[in-house]
Design an enzyme around this catalytic site. Structure first.
Site, mmCIF file in Angstrom:
data_model
loop_
_atom_site.group_PDB
_atom_site.id
_atom_site.type_symbol
_atom_site.label_atom_id
_atom_site.label_comp_id
_atom_site.label_asym_id
_atom_site.label_seq_id
_atom_site.Cartn_x
_atom_site.Cartn_y
_atom_site.Cartn_z
ATOM 1 N N HIS A 17 90.646 -18.759 -28.194
ATOM 2 C CA HIS A 17 89.739 -19.820 -28.642
ATOM 3 C C HIS A 17 89.718 -19.872 -30.171
ATOM 4 O O HIS A 17 89.739 -20.955 -30.762
ATOM 5 C CB HIS A 17 88.297 -19.549 -28.174
ATOM 6 C CG HIS A 17 88.079 -19.627 -26.693
ATOM 7 N ND1 HIS A 17 87.482 -18.611 -25.985
ATOM 8 C CD2 HIS A 17 88.348 -20.596 -25.786
ATOM 9 C CE1 HIS A 17 87.382 -18.959 -24.703
ATOM 10 N NE2 HIS A 17 87.915 -20.151 -24.559
ATOM 11 N N LYS A 41 79.761 -22.929 -13.144
ATOM 12 C CA LYS A 41 80.173 -21.543 -13.411
ATOM 13 C C LYS A 41 78.963 -20.633 -13.545
ATOM 14 O O LYS A 41 77.934 -21.045 -14.065
ATOM 15 C CB LYS A 41 80.968 -21.492 -14.727
ATOM 16 C CG LYS A 41 82.349 -22.109 -14.615
ATOM 17 C CD LYS A 41 83.148 -21.851 -15.882
ATOM 18 C CE LYS A 41 84.542 -22.452 -15.806
ATOM 19 N NZ LYS A 41 85.298 -22.275 -17.046
ATOM 20 N N ARG A 90 96.952 -23.983 -22.396
ATOM 21 C CA ARG A 90 97.668 -22.713 -22.325
ATOM 22 C C ARG A 90 98.982 -22.845 -21.578
ATOM 23 O O ARG A 90 100.010 -22.370 -22.018
ATOM 24 C CB ARG A 90 96.804 -21.664 -21.605
ATOM 25 C CG ARG A 90 95.826 -20.995 -22.517
ATOM 26 C CD ARG A 90 94.794 -20.254 -21.739
ATOM 27 N NE ARG A 90 93.981 -21.192 -20.970
ATOM 28 C CZ ARG A 90 92.891 -20.879 -20.320
ATOM 29 N NH1 ARG A 90 92.486 -19.634 -20.312
ATOM 30 N NH2 ARG A 90 92.193 -21.773 -19.675
ATOM 31 N N SER A 128 88.899 -15.968 -20.812
ATOM 32 C CA SER A 128 87.629 -15.231 -20.838
ATOM 33 C C SER A 128 87.484 -14.410 -19.556
ATOM 34 O O SER A 128 86.982 -13.284 -19.578
ATOM 35 C CB SER A 128 86.451 -16.199 -20.964
ATOM 36 O OG SER A 128 86.527 -16.922 -22.166
HETATM 37 P P1 ADP Z 1 85.916 -24.452 -19.953
HETATM 38 O O1 ADP Z 1 85.012 -23.841 -18.943
HETATM 39 O O2 ADP Z 1 85.392 -25.711 -20.544
HETATM 40 O O3 ADP Z 1 87.360 -24.553 -19.558
HETATM 41 P P2 ADP Z 1 86.662 -22.272 -21.679
HETATM 42 O O4 ADP Z 1 85.767 -21.537 -22.593
HETATM 43 O O5 ADP Z 1 87.313 -21.488 -20.590
HETATM 44 O O6 ADP Z 1 85.788 -23.443 -21.172
HETATM 45 O O7 ADP Z 1 87.799 -23.007 -22.512
HETATM 46 C C1 ADP Z 1 87.481 -23.952 -23.483
HETATM 47 C C2 ADP Z 1 88.770 -24.559 -24.014
HETATM 48 O O8 ADP Z 1 89.546 -23.555 -24.635
HETATM 49 C C3 ADP Z 1 89.677 -25.183 -22.963
HETATM 50 O O9 ADP Z 1 90.319 -26.311 -23.530
HETATM 51 C C4 ADP Z 1 90.683 -24.107 -22.677
HETATM 52 O O10 ADP Z 1 91.913 -24.634 -22.228
HETATM 53 C C5 ADP Z 1 90.827 -23.504 -24.057
HETATM 54 N N1 ADP Z 1 91.264 -22.100 -23.992
HETATM 55 C C6 ADP Z 1 90.844 -21.122 -23.175
HETATM 56 N N2 ADP Z 1 91.509 -19.973 -23.392
HETATM 57 C C7 ADP Z 1 92.389 -20.238 -24.388
HETATM 58 C C8 ADP Z 1 93.410 -19.476 -25.038
HETATM 59 N N3 ADP Z 1 93.686 -18.237 -24.694
HETATM 60 N N4 ADP Z 1 94.093 -20.104 -26.010
HETATM 61 C C9 ADP Z 1 93.841 -21.372 -26.324
HETATM 62 N N5 ADP Z 1 92.939 -22.157 -25.730
HETATM 63 C C10 ADP Z 1 92.222 -21.600 -24.770
#
Ligand code: ADP
Length: 162
Positions: A17, A41, A90, A128
């Site tokens: 992130h 979630k 990703r 996450s």
């Molecule tokens: P959501 O529940 O909205 O998917 P996340 O916190 O899991 O929330 O992810 C938020 C954003 O960050 C999404 O666009 C996701 O694809 C991106 N994201 C999650 N993990 C990574 C990572 N390792 N690298 C880049 N972007 C990521």
């Protein structure tokens, strides 16, 4: 000023992130990272905790601010006069869900565009969920998250054991 919004659960924020945040902050004048209360979630951290962790990670980036919101992303954008949404991609597996969200958001509010940033190769496997799983069983997750997040994870799981 063009405002961009990066919405997500950030439960918790990972180095993947952060990579997206830093790169998006270079492109946009102002970036708001917003912790969304996602009813589908069951999070490990409260919204307030997730906001605090993000603040700790983003302290040094002047044009980034952290917020939270309980509602539709497009309504948040309207409130903040933001016209751009940032999301990270990703792998192909992210695509189907992300395109659906982006097209829905565009249908709900045509003035809003979604911009996808391709995840840095280093972080393409990272989520996450995986970080939480590793930390739950006591693994060293310092490669995946910043020290403040690592400490919060260990504290959370320790408290759950007691
Ligand atoms: P959501 O529940 O909205 O998917 P996340 O916190 O899991 O929330 O992810 C938020 C954003 O960050 C999404 O666009 C996701 O694809 C991106 N994201 C999650 N993990 C990574 C990572 N390792 N690298 C880049 N972007 C990521």
């Amino acid at each position: 000023m063009r405002v961009a919004v990066y919405p997500g659960s950030f439960d918790p924020v990972t180095r993947g992130h952060l990579d997206i945040i830093k790169r998006a902050a270079r492109i946009h004048e102002k970036l708001i990272v917003v912790v969304m209360k996602n009813s589908a979630k069951k999070p490990l951290f409260t919204v307030e905790e997730r906001v605090e962790l993000l603040r700790g990670c983003c302290e040094g980036i002047p044009n980034v601010c952290i917020d939270s919101y309980d509602g539709l992303t497009v309504n948040y954008c309207r409130m903040k006069h933001a016209t751009l949404l940032v999301r990270g991609l990703r792998a192909v597996s992210d695509f189907e869900n992300e395109i659906q969200i982006a097209q829905t958001n565009h249908a709900l509010m045509p003035g809003i565009e979604t911009m996808f940033l391709a995840t840095g190769m280093r972080w393409s496997y990272l989520s996450s969920t995986i970080v939480k799983e590793a930390a739950r069983y006591g693994s060293d997750v310092s490669k995946f998250v910043t020290p403040n997040v690592e400490a919060a994870l260990h504290e959370k799981f320790k408290a759950q054991e007691e």
